[in-house]
Design a protein around this motif. Structure first.
Motif, short mmCIF file in Angstrom:
data_model
loop_
_atom_site.label_atom_id
_atom_site.label_comp_id
_atom_site.label_asym_id
_atom_site.label_seq_id
_atom_site.Cartn_x
_atom_site.Cartn_y
_atom_site.Cartn_z
N HIS A 1 106.67 -61.00 -63.87
CA HIS A 1 106.77 -62.09 -64.86
C HIS A 1 105.62 -63.06 -64.66
O HIS A 1 105.23 -63.38 -63.53
N ARG B 1 105.49 -66.24 -65.27
CA ARG B 1 105.88 -67.59 -64.86
C ARG B 1 106.92 -67.53 -63.75
O ARG B 1 107.62 -66.54 -63.58
N GLU B 2 107.04 -68.64 -63.02
CA GLU B 2 108.05 -68.72 -61.97
C GLU B 2 109.46 -68.79 -62.57
O GLU B 2 110.42 -68.30 -62.00
N TYR B 3 109.55 -69.42 -63.75
CA TYR B 3 110.85 -69.65 -64.38
C TYR B 3 111.29 -68.43 -65.18
O TYR B 3 110.51 -67.83 -65.92
N LYS C 1 117.46 -62.07 -58.07
CA LYS C 1 116.55 -62.45 -56.99
C LYS C 1 117.12 -62.15 -55.60
O LYS C 1 116.36 -62.01 -54.64
N ARG D 1 108.36 -60.34 -58.79
CA ARG D 1 107.03 -60.86 -58.53
C ARG D 1 106.62 -61.86 -59.61
O ARG D 1 106.55 -61.51 -60.79
N THR D 2 106.32 -63.09 -59.19
CA THR D 2 105.81 -64.13 -60.08
C THR D 2 104.72 -64.90 -59.36
O THR D 2 104.79 -65.07 -58.14
N PRO D 3 103.69 -65.40 -60.04
CA PRO D 3 103.33 -65.09 -61.42
C PRO D 3 102.37 -63.90 -61.49
O PRO D 3 101.19 -64.01 -61.12
N TRP D 4 102.87 -62.79 -61.96
CA TRP D 4 102.08 -61.56 -62.07
C TRP D 4 102.12 -61.08 -63.52
O TRP D 4 102.99 -61.47 -64.30
N HIS E 1 97.94 -60.85 -59.87
CA HIS E 1 98.47 -62.18 -59.60
C HIS E 1 97.64 -63.19 -60.38
O HIS E 1 96.41 -63.21 -60.29
N GLU F 1 97.18 -66.37 -60.17
CA GLU F 1 96.52 -67.47 -59.47
C GLU F 1 95.45 -66.97 -58.50
O GLU F 1 94.35 -67.51 -58.45
#
Length: 347
Positions: free
Chosen positions: A184, A186-188, A200, A207-210, A230, A232
Motif C-alpha cells: 500500500h 500510504r500508512e493509513y 496487521k 508493507r507501507t509505503p510501497w 519503497h 521514501e
C-alpha cells in the motif's frame, strides 16, 4: 400523455440494497413501481464482493454477500415491479403536467411521477493497474475482484491497495493462501479498524509505503514476479507471486445526472431529512444521499429507501398516510400470508 406511454408512480434508478428495498417498500405503499439499473444484473456494488461476509444487518446472522443479494432481489419482487436492466439514465425532463421523462444513453424513454436516485457511487469501474502490459494478465492471474476464495488456496498472493476490500480480501485469504503480501502506498488503511488490526497482526506481510512498479512473466501469459518499491527510500525488491489482486479504488460515472441541476458534491447528493433533493419529486437513498447523521451501512440504506418512498408517496398524494402500515397489519400481505399457510388471526 400518449396512450402508448406508461406512467409510473415512482421510478427507482439503481438496483443495489437501497433500490431493491425501495422497490419492496413502494409495493407496500401500493405504488406503481419501476426499477432501472445500468448493469445487466440487480445487486449494485454487492455484486463485486460475492464471498464477503455481511455481519451488520439487523436480525440476519452472518451471511455471504451473494446470498444476501439474492434474498434482497427476491424480496424486491414481492409486488411485481417493472425491471429494466442495461439502461444508463442520462437525461431528465420535467413535463408541463409536472411528471418526468427519463431517457437512457441508448434512447429508451420512461415516464414517472417521482424518481428515487439509489445509484450509490454511480456506475463504478475498477481502477486498473497502470503498468505497461498489465492488461494481458487479466485473463490469467491479475485480478480486480475476488469472486471465489478457493482458486487462491496454497498460492503466493500479492494484494496492491489499502481500501476496505483489500483489507477484507487479505483477512479472508490469509488462512488458505501460502502467503499473503499487502502493498500500500500510504500508512493509513481505509478498512474498518478492527479488520485492519486483524490483518496487521496476522501472518500477512503488510508493507507501507510501497508500490508495485513492474510485472514479470516466465511464460508470457502469467505473472511470476513483481518489483515493488519503497516510496521514501527508493529501495526495490522482487517478489515471487502466483496471483496479484489490485484494489486501487473505483472510478465513478454519474452519467448526465450532474447536468440536471441537482445539488451534489463529488460523490453524493444533498438531501433533507425526508430524503428530498432540491428538485421537486426527486428523492435519493443509500450511499448517494448525504445528510447529517447519515448511517453508511446496508441497514441505513433500508431506512433511506423507506423514507424516500414515503416522501414520494406524499408528493403524489399529500393526503396519503405518512408511512406504510407494518406488514402484520398491511392489507397487501393478507393474500400473501394465506399463500404461505398463515392464518389471518396469526398474521
Amino acid at each position: 400523455m400518449s396512450e402508448q406511454l406508461e406512467l409510473y408512480d415512482v421510478t427507482i434508478i439503481g438496483g443495489g440494497p437501497a433500490g431493491l428495498y425501495a422497490a419492496f417498500y413502494s409495493g407496500m405503499r401500493d405504488m406503481k413501481t419501476k426499477v432501472i439499473d445500468a448493469q445487466e444484473e440487480l445487486g449494485g456494488r454487492m455484486l463485486i464482493y460475492p464471498e464477503k461476509m455481511i455481519w451488520d444487518v439487523g436480525g440476519v446472522t452472518p451471511i455471504l454477500c451473494e446470498k444476501l443479494t439474492a434474498q434482497l432481489k427476491q424480496q424486491s419482487q414481492t409486488f411485481d415491479p417493472t425491471i429494466e436492466l442495461g439502461q444508463q439514465i442520462r437525461d431528465l425532463t420535467r413535463l408541463e403536467d409536472g411528471t418526468y421523462m427519463l431517457e437512457s444513453s441508448t434512447g429508451e424513454k420512461h415516464w414517472t411521477r417521482t424518481v428515487i436516485l439509489a445509484i450509490g457511487r454511480g456506475i463504478l469501474k475498477m481502477a486498473k493497474l497502470e503498468l505497461e502490459g498489465a492488461e494481458r494478465y487479466e485473463v490469467s492471474n491479475l485480478h480486480y475482484t475476488v469472486q471465489e476464495l478457493e482458486p487462491f488456496r496454497g498460492k503466493r498472493v500479492l494484494i496492491s491497495g489499502g481500501g476496505n476490500s483489500a483489507v477484507d480480501w487479505a483477512n479472508e485469504l490469509e488462512p488458505i493462501a501460502a502467503q499473503v503480501t499487502v502493498i500500500h502506498r500510504r500508512e493509513y488503511f481505509g478498512g474498518h479498524e478492527k479488520n485492519v488490526i486483524k490483518m496487521k497482526t496476522s501472518s500477512c506481510d503488510v508493507r507501507t509505503p510501497w508500490e508495485v512498479t513492474q510485472l514479470y512473466s516466465g511464460d508470457g501469459s502469467t505473472i511470476s514476479q513483481v518489483t515493488v518499491r519503497h516510496l521514501e527510500t527508493e529501495e526495490t525488491e522482487q517478489l515471487a507471486v502466483d496471483a496479484v489482486i489490485v484494489n486501487h479504488g473505483l472510478k465513478s460515472d454519474f452519467s448526465g445526472i450532474r447536468d440536471w441541476g441537482i445539488g451534489m458534491d463529488e460523490w453524493c447528493v444533498y438531501v433533507t431529512p425526508k430524503l428530498e433533493t432540491n428538485l421537486p419529486g426527486i428523492f435519493a437513498a443509500g450511499d448517494f444521499a448525504s445528510y447529517d447523521s447519515k448511517l453508511n451501512l446496508i441497514a441505513g440504506a433500508f431506512t433511506d429507501a423507506a423514507l424516500a418512498v414515503n416522501s414520494a408517496k406524499l408528493f403524489i398524494d399529500p393526503k396519503a398516510d405518512g408511512v406504510a402500515y407494518v406488514s402484520s397489519h398491511n392489507s397487501r400481505f393478507k393474500e400473501k400470508n394465506l399463500a404461505l399457510g398463515v392464518k389471518e388471526e396469526d398474521a
